[in-house]
Design a protein around this motif. Structure first.
Motif, PDB file in Angstrom:
ATOM      1  N   PRO B  11       0.794  -1.228   0.000  1.00 38.18           N
ATOM      2  CA  PRO B  11       0.000   0.000   0.000  1.00 38.18           C
ATOM      3  C   PRO B  11       0.829   1.282   0.000  1.00 38.18           C
ATOM      4  CG  PRO B  11      -0.064  -1.043   2.159  1.00 38.18           C
ATOM      5  CD  PRO B  11       0.714  -1.952   1.275  1.00 38.18           C
ATOM      6  N   THR B  12       2.021   1.285   0.572  1.00 35.38           N
ATOM      7  CA  THR B  12       2.782   2.539   0.635  1.00 35.38           C
ATOM      8  C   THR B  12       3.739   2.671  -0.539  1.00 35.38           C
ATOM      9  OG1 THR B  12       4.674   1.664   1.838  1.00 35.38           O
ATOM     10  CG2 THR B  12       2.777   2.348   3.158  1.00 35.38           C
ATOM     11  N   ASP B  13       4.099   3.958  -0.845  1.00 39.35           N
ATOM     12  CA  ASP B  13       5.053   4.207  -1.930  1.00 39.35           C
ATOM     13  C   ASP B  13       6.390   3.533  -1.652  1.00 39.35           C
ATOM     14  OD1 ASP B  13       3.420   5.611  -3.503  1.00 39.35           O
ATOM     15  OD2 ASP B  13       4.325   7.587  -3.159  1.00 39.35           O
ATOM     16  N   ARG B  14       6.833   3.666  -0.398  1.00 41.47           N
ATOM     17  CA  ARG B  14       8.126   3.103  -0.044  1.00 41.47           C
ATOM     18  C   ARG B  14       8.096   1.586  -0.199  1.00 41.47           C
ATOM     19  NH1 ARG B  14      10.343   2.659   5.327  1.00 41.47           N
ATOM     20  NH2 ARG B  14      12.560   2.178   5.105  1.00 41.47           N
ATOM     21  N   GLY B  15       7.015   0.988   0.264  1.00 44.62           N
ATOM     22  CA  GLY B  15       6.871  -0.460   0.134  1.00 44.62           C
ATOM     23  C   GLY B  15       6.861  -0.881  -1.324  1.00 44.62           C
ATOM     24  N   ARG B  16       6.161  -0.078  -2.114  1.00 52.30           N
ATOM     25  CA  ARG B  16       6.054  -0.404  -3.527  1.00 52.30           C
ATOM     26  C   ARG B  16       7.430  -0.347  -4.196  1.00 52.30           C
ATOM     27  NH1 ARG B  16       2.652   3.476  -5.227  1.00 52.30           N
ATOM     28  NH2 ARG B  16       1.094   2.665  -3.793  1.00 52.30           N
ATOM     29  N   ARG B  17       8.202   0.696  -3.825  1.00 48.22           N
ATOM     30  CA  ARG B  17       9.542   0.827  -4.421  1.00 48.22           C
ATOM     31  C   ARG B  17      10.452  -0.331  -4.013  1.00 48.22           C
ATOM     32  NH1 ARG B  17       8.916   6.351  -3.363  1.00 48.22           N
ATOM     33  NH2 ARG B  17      10.129   6.177  -1.456  1.00 48.22           N
ATOM     34  N   GLY B  48      19.896  -4.584  -3.211  1.00 47.05           N
ATOM     35  CA  GLY B  48      20.275  -3.811  -2.037  1.00 47.05           C
ATOM     36  C   GLY B  48      19.205  -3.819  -0.952  1.00 47.05           C
ATOM     37  N   THR B  49      18.448  -4.878  -0.889  1.00 46.80           N
ATOM     38  CA  THR B  49      17.429  -4.991   0.164  1.00 46.80           C
ATOM     39  C   THR B  49      17.842  -6.081   1.148  1.00 46.80           C
ATOM     40  OG1 THR B  49      16.176  -6.488  -1.248  1.00 46.80           O
ATOM     41  CG2 THR B  49      15.482  -4.188  -1.222  1.00 46.80           C
ATOM     42  N   GLY B  50      17.166  -6.094   2.264  1.00 47.37           N
ATOM     43  CA  GLY B  50      17.493  -7.075   3.293  1.00 47.37           C
ATOM     44  C   GLY B  50      16.572  -8.285   3.215  1.00 47.37           C
ATOM     45  N   LYS B  51      17.031  -9.350   3.821  1.00 47.80           N
ATOM     46  CA  LYS B  51      16.306 -10.620   3.811  1.00 47.80           C
ATOM     47  C   LYS B  51      14.889 -10.457   4.373  1.00 47.80           C
ATOM     48  CE  LYS B  51      17.671 -15.378   4.789  1.00 47.80           C
ATOM     49  NZ  LYS B  51      18.774 -16.210   5.304  1.00 47.80           N
ATOM     50  N   SER B  52      14.790  -9.678   5.468  1.00 49.05           N
ATOM     51  CA  SER B  52      13.472  -9.555   6.099  1.00 49.05           C
ATOM     52  C   SER B  52      12.513  -8.793   5.171  1.00 49.05           C
ATOM     53  CB  SER B  52      13.586  -8.854   7.444  1.00 49.05           C
ATOM     54  OG  SER B  52      13.998  -7.511   7.251  1.00 49.05           O
ATOM     55  N   GLN B  53      13.068  -7.829   4.403  1.00 50.89           N
ATOM     56  CA  GLN B  53      12.213  -7.112   3.447  1.00 50.89           C
ATOM     57  C   GLN B  53      11.708  -8.064   2.365  1.00 50.89           C
ATOM     58  OE1 GLN B  53      15.219  -3.987   2.688  1.00 50.89           O
ATOM     59  NE2 GLN B  53      13.553  -2.506   2.904  1.00 50.89           N
ATOM     60  N   LEU B  54      12.645  -8.855   1.826  1.00 50.70           N
ATOM     61  CA  LEU B  54      12.241  -9.790   0.772  1.00 50.70           C
ATOM     62  C   LEU B  54      11.151 -10.738   1.281  1.00 50.70           C
ATOM     63  CD1 LEU B  54      14.477 -11.421  -1.876  1.00 50.70           C
ATOM     64  CD2 LEU B  54      12.722 -12.791  -0.752  1.00 50.70           C
ATOM     65  N   TYR B  55      11.368 -11.281   2.492  1.00 54.39           N
ATOM     66  CA  TYR B  55      10.386 -12.235   3.014  1.00 54.39           C
ATOM     67  C   TYR B  55       9.090 -11.557   3.466  1.00 54.39           C
ATOM     68  CZ  TYR B  55      13.403 -16.248   2.472  1.00 54.39           C
ATOM     69  OH  TYR B  55      14.150 -17.245   1.933  1.00 54.39           O
ATOM     70  N   HIS B  56       9.131 -10.243   3.600  1.00 56.85           N
ATOM     71  CA  HIS B  56       7.898  -9.518   3.887  1.00 56.85           C
ATOM     72  C   HIS B  56       6.976  -9.544   2.654  1.00 56.85           C
ATOM     73  CE1 HIS B  56       5.223  -6.572   5.633  1.00 56.85           C
ATOM     74  NE2 HIS B  56       5.359  -5.812   4.558  1.00 56.85           N
ATOM     75  N   TYR B  57       7.595  -9.446   1.481  1.00 57.01           N
ATOM     76  CA  TYR B  57       6.786  -9.381   0.247  1.00 57.01           C
ATOM     77  C   TYR B  57       6.601 -10.722  -0.449  1.00 57.01           C
ATOM     78  CZ  TYR B  57       7.337  -4.402   0.886  1.00 57.01           C
ATOM     79  OH  TYR B  57       7.302  -3.155   1.420  1.00 57.01           O
ATOM     80  N   PHE B  58       7.539 -11.630  -0.242  1.00 65.58           N
ATOM     81  CA  PHE B  58       7.478 -12.922  -0.947  1.00 65.58           C
ATOM     82  C   PHE B  58       7.771 -14.046   0.020  1.00 65.58           C
ATOM     83  CE2 PHE B  58       8.958  -9.622  -3.847  1.00 65.58           C
ATOM     84  CZ  PHE B  58       7.976  -9.688  -4.826  1.00 65.58           C
ATOM     85  N   ARG B  59       6.984 -15.103  -0.093  1.00 62.35           N
ATOM     86  CA  ARG B  59       7.224 -16.225   0.814  1.00 62.35           C
ATOM     87  C   ARG B  59       8.534 -16.934   0.466  1.00 62.35           C
ATOM     88  NH1 ARG B  59       1.474 -19.113   0.814  1.00 62.35           N
ATOM     89  NH2 ARG B  59       1.291 -17.687  -0.961  1.00 62.35           N
TER      90      ARG B  59
END
Lengths: 207, 207
Positions: B11-17, B48-59
Motif C-alpha cells: 500500500p505505501t510508496d516506499r513499500g512499492r519501491r 540492495g534490500t534485506g532478507k526480512s524485506q524480501l520475506y515480507h513481500y514474498f514467501r
C-alpha cells in the motif's frame, strides 16, 4: 564464422562410451535445469564417471557445453529423417510430410516437448563461444530445411520464386516458437497452428 | 485455469519501491542467468534490500518467480502500444504496423534482444505454478494480438474467414521463434523474415 570446436571423439569404444555418458548426463541436466544451474559435480554424479575422466575429455564446463550443443543437434536431426541427405521421398508434398512427422512424433510420444536445441537458446548468451556454436547448429538445421524446400520447389509444392534459405529461416522460427508456446500451454494444437502457418507461408502464391 | 497469484502490491510508496527493486533485480538476474541459477542471495545483493524485506513481500523464490513473470509481461505490453486496449489506429494496415514497430524497436535499441517473457519459457517447467503463470501471461498477450487481428479483419487487411484467436497463436509463435533465432544468430534480418511470414499468413486469401 569460426566457432569453438568440441573435442574430437575418443578412439576406443570404452572411451567413446565414457565420453557419451558424460555428454548425455550434461545434456539431460542442462535441458532440465539450465546451463547455469548445472555444475560439473552434478554431471559427474549423474554420469557415474570420475573427475579425472571428465577432465580427460573436456577442459571444463565451457567445452562440455559445446559437446552438449552438438548432441542436441544430433538428436533433432535423427528425429527428422525427412531432412536427411538424399531422402527423396515419393512424389507428393514433402514439406507437409515433414511438418506432419514433427507433429506426430510429439503427439505419439506424449508431448509437447521442448526442442532439445531451442531450450538452450536463452542461456548460451553467457559465453560467446557457446552462442556461436549454437548459431552454427541452427544454421546446419536451416540448411537441411532449405534443401527440403528446394525439393518442394521442384515438385511444385513450394513457391519457386522465393529464396529457399530465407523461407527456411521463417519455417524454423515458426517451429521453434510453436514448440515453445505448445510446451508452455501444454497444448499440441498450438504447434499444429504454427506448423500450418509455416507450410502455408512457403506455398506458391496465386497470381 | 487457475494460476498461482503473485502477492498484491504493497500500500505505501516506499513499500512499492522496495518490492519493485526486488522484482527488477530478480527479473534481470533470471533473464541473464536463468531461474535455476538465481538464488535469493543474489537478488538481495543486486537489489540492495534485506532478507526480512524480501520475506515480507514474498514467501520465497517460488512466489518471486510469479512476480517476475508478471513484470516481464508488463514490459512486453508496454513496448507494444499497438496492442493497447482501445488503440484504434488510423485506417491502414494495423498488423503490419505492429510487426514493423517490433522490428524497429529492436533495431533502434541495438538488438536483437531476447523476449523478456519468452526467455524464461524453457525454465518454468521446474514448477507447475510457474508454468501455469507463464501460460496465463502468454494467453494475455495472445488475446491482445487477437484483438489486433479482429481490427484488421474489420479494415480488410486480415482474412475474415479464419479464427482470430488461432491466427494470434501462430503470429506469436512466429514472433517468439523469430526473436529467439535472431538473438542466436545476432541477425535482425531473421526477425524480419519471421514477422513477414506471420503478416503474410493472416492476409485474406485470393479465391
Amino acid at each position: 564464422m569460426t566457432t569453438d570446436q568440441a573435442p574430437t571423439v575418443p578412439p576406443t569404444d570404452r572411451g567413446r562410451r565414457t565420453r557419451e555418458a558424460i555428454v548425455d548426463a550434461a545434456a539431460g541436466l542442462m535441458e532440465a535445469r539450465g546451463i547455469g544451474a548445472t555444475g560439473l559435480g552434478d554431471v559427474l554424479r549423474v554420469s557415474g564417471t570420475g573427475k579425472s575422466q571428465l577432465y580427460h575429455y573436456f577442459r571444463g564446463k565451457r567445452e562440455l557445453v559445446l559437446a552438449v550443443i552438438d548432441r542436441q543437434l544430433e538428436k533433432v536431426l535423427a528425429a527428422q529423417p525427412a531432412l536427411g541427405e538424399g531422402v527423396g521421398g515419393g512424389p507428393g508434398d514433402e514439406v507437409r510430410a515433414w511438418a506432419s512427422s514433427i507433429y506426430e512424433l510429439q503427439r505419439d510420444g506424449g508431448g509437447p516437448f521442448a526442442c532439445p536445441l531451442g531450450v538452450l537458446s536463452g542461456q548460451v548468451d553467457a559465453d560467446p563461444g557457446w552462442r556461436e556454436h549454437q548459431a552454427a547448429a541452427f544454421a546446419q538445421w536451416e540448411r537441411r530445411i532449405a534443401a527440403l524446400l528446394v525439393r518442394g520447389q521442384r515438385e511444385g509444392s513450394v513457391d519457386p520464386s522465393r529464396d529457399a534459405g530465407e523461407m527456411a529461416v521463417a519455417v524454423l522460427a515458426a517451429l521453434q516458437g510453436g514448440l515453445m508456446l505448445a510446451r508452455v500451454h501444454r497444448d499440441l494444437h498450438v504447434l499444429a497452428l504454427a506448423l500450418d502457418a509455416a507450410v502455408d507461408h512457403v506455398r506458391p502464391r496465386p497470381g
